[in-house]
Write a protein that holds these residues in place. Structure first.
Motif, short mmCIF file in Angstrom:
data_model
loop_
_atom_site.label_atom_id
_atom_site.label_comp_id
_atom_site.label_asym_id
_atom_site.label_seq_id
_atom_site.Cartn_x
_atom_site.Cartn_y
_atom_site.Cartn_z
N VAL A 1 42.11 37.84 43.98
CA VAL A 1 43.01 37.08 43.11
C VAL A 1 44.34 36.80 44.05
CG1 VAL A 1 44.73 37.29 41.32
CG2 VAL A 1 42.38 38.07 40.99
N TRP A 2 44.99 35.47 44.07
CA TRP A 2 46.24 35.24 44.65
C TRP A 2 47.24 34.82 43.83
CZ3 TRP A 2 49.46 31.57 45.27
CH2 TRP A 2 50.22 31.51 46.62
N PRO A 3 48.45 35.23 43.59
CA PRO A 3 48.79 36.31 44.31
C PRO A 3 48.10 37.65 43.57
CG PRO A 3 50.60 35.40 42.87
CD PRO A 3 49.62 34.59 43.01
N GLU B 1 50.57 32.24 36.69
CA GLU B 1 49.62 31.33 37.21
C GLU B 1 48.78 32.14 38.44
OE1 GLU B 1 48.58 28.39 36.19
OE2 GLU B 1 50.10 27.86 34.88
N VAL B 2 47.78 32.20 38.16
CA VAL B 2 47.01 32.95 39.27
C VAL B 2 45.84 32.24 39.68
CG1 VAL B 2 47.68 35.60 38.73
CG2 VAL B 2 45.58 34.52 37.77
N GLU B 3 45.45 32.57 41.04
CA GLU B 3 44.14 31.82 41.35
C GLU B 3 43.23 32.64 41.84
OE1 GLU B 3 44.42 28.02 44.02
OE2 GLU B 3 44.36 29.75 45.48
N VAL B 4 42.00 32.48 41.27
CA VAL B 4 40.66 33.28 41.67
C VAL B 4 40.06 32.52 43.02
CG1 VAL B 4 38.62 34.43 41.06
CG2 VAL B 4 40.50 34.13 39.51
N ARG B 5 39.82 33.37 44.22
CA ARG B 5 39.31 32.58 45.19
C ARG B 5 38.02 33.50 45.47
NH1 ARG B 5 44.47 32.43 49.29
NH2 ARG B 5 45.73 30.92 47.85
N GLY C 1 28.42 33.11 54.39
CA GLY C 1 27.81 32.12 55.33
C GLY C 1 28.81 32.21 56.44
N SER C 2 28.46 31.24 57.64
CA SER C 2 29.05 30.97 58.71
C SER C 2 28.75 29.46 59.10
CB SER C 2 28.47 31.78 59.92
OG SER C 2 29.47 31.53 61.00
N PRO C 3 30.09 28.67 58.77
CA PRO C 3 31.13 29.03 58.24
C PRO C 3 31.14 29.21 56.78
CG PRO C 3 31.02 26.72 58.33
CD PRO C 3 30.01 27.39 58.89
N PRO C 4 32.09 30.13 56.23
CA PRO C 4 31.97 30.44 54.75
C PRO C 4 32.33 29.33 53.67
CG PRO C 4 34.04 31.56 55.76
CD PRO C 4 33.46 30.82 56.94
N LEU C 5 31.70 29.23 52.74
CA LEU C 5 32.24 28.26 51.57
C LEU C 5 33.08 28.89 50.86
CD1 LEU C 5 28.76 26.78 50.88
CD2 LEU C 5 30.56 25.83 52.58
N ARG C 6 34.13 27.99 50.59
CA ARG C 6 35.08 28.78 49.77
C ARG C 6 35.51 27.80 48.30
NH1 ARG C 6 37.53 29.01 54.96
NH2 ARG C 6 37.75 31.16 55.44
N ALA C 7 35.69 28.51 47.44
CA ALA C 7 36.14 27.72 45.93
C ALA C 7 37.26 28.38 45.27
CB ALA C 7 35.10 27.63 45.28
N SER C 8 37.98 27.85 44.52
CA SER C 8 39.10 28.51 43.76
C SER C 8 39.19 27.86 42.27
CB SER C 8 40.47 28.51 44.46
OG SER C 8 40.81 27.01 44.76
N ARG C 9 39.70 28.59 41.67
CA ARG C 9 40.10 28.33 40.30
C ARG C 9 41.44 28.96 39.71
NH1 ARG C 9 36.53 25.25 36.72
NH2 ARG C 9 35.41 25.09 38.50
N GLY C 10 42.09 28.11 38.99
CA GLY C 10 43.32 28.51 38.48
C GLY C 10 43.26 29.23 37.00
N VAL C 11 44.07 30.21 36.86
CA VAL C 11 44.10 30.80 35.63
C VAL C 11 45.47 31.24 34.97
CG1 VAL C 11 43.39 33.05 34.15
CG2 VAL C 11 41.93 32.35 36.04
N ARG C 12 45.81 30.52 33.84
CA ARG C 12 47.02 30.76 33.51
C ARG C 12 47.12 31.97 32.38
NH1 ARG C 12 49.99 29.07 28.79
NH2 ARG C 12 48.12 28.24 28.05
N VAL C 13 48.08 32.79 32.61
CA VAL C 13 48.23 34.03 31.71
C VAL C 13 49.53 34.20 31.04
CG1 VAL C 13 48.01 36.56 31.65
CG2 VAL C 13 46.54 35.23 33.24
N PRO C 14 49.87 33.81 29.75
CA PRO C 14 50.86 33.77 29.16
C PRO C 14 51.21 35.25 28.69
CG PRO C 14 49.36 32.75 27.88
CD PRO C 14 48.72 32.94 28.95
N VAL C 15 52.38 35.75 28.55
CA VAL C 15 53.09 36.91 28.08
C VAL C 15 53.70 37.12 26.89
CG1 VAL C 15 54.01 39.09 28.83
CG2 VAL C 15 52.93 37.76 30.65
N SER C 16 52.93 37.78 25.88
CA SER C 16 53.85 37.60 24.53
C SER C 16 54.85 38.70 24.36
CB SER C 16 52.88 37.92 23.26
OG SER C 16 52.21 38.95 23.36
N ASP C 17 55.96 38.45 23.77
CA ASP C 17 56.84 39.44 23.65
C ASP C 17 56.59 40.27 22.49
OD1 ASP C 17 59.54 40.80 23.21
OD2 ASP C 17 60.62 38.80 23.41
N VAL C 18 56.62 41.53 22.55
CA VAL C 18 56.38 42.60 21.37
C VAL C 18 57.51 42.76 20.54
CG1 VAL C 18 54.47 43.74 22.67
CG2 VAL C 18 56.98 44.49 22.84
#
Length: 95
Positions: free
Chosen positions: A33-35, A66-70, A75-92
């Motif tokens: 995960v980045w960041p 907004e986090v990115e899963v990578r 393999g050599s060279p390695p294949l890469r893919a990424s997908r974004g995930v939005r995580v909203p935070v609710s106020d308690v």
């Protein structure tokens, strides 16, 4: 679905599935995960991961992440893919 700002460390935020049809080392997939902070990945079983909360949230400081899963195969060279995930935070404290 928003994550409550008082959610406990270790709370599962999302479930992810990653696969590679290659065999051997080429079929092994590493995910990150980045960041990373305040979230991390935990391998749950073959090809499945949980996006989990690694530290406390403060909605007044950050209301949405907004986090990115990578993913990268072995393999050599390695294949890469990424997908974004939005995580909203609710106020308690909201009524």
């Amino acid at each position: 679905v928003p994550v409550p700002e008082d959610a406990a460390v270790g709370t599962v935020v999302a479930l992810l599935s990653v696969s590679d049809r290659d065999s051997g080392a080429n079929g092994r997939v590493r995910c990150a995960v980045w960041p990373a902070s305040p979230f991390g990945l935990v391998a749950t079983f073959a090809g499945s991961y949980s996006l989990v909360l690694r530290e406390a949230l403060d909605r007044e400081r950050v209301s949405e992440y907004e986090v990115e899963v990578r993913a990268e195969d072995g393999g050599s060279p390695p294949l890469r893919a990424s997908r974004g995930v939005r995580v909203p935070v609710s106020d308690v404290n909201d009524n």
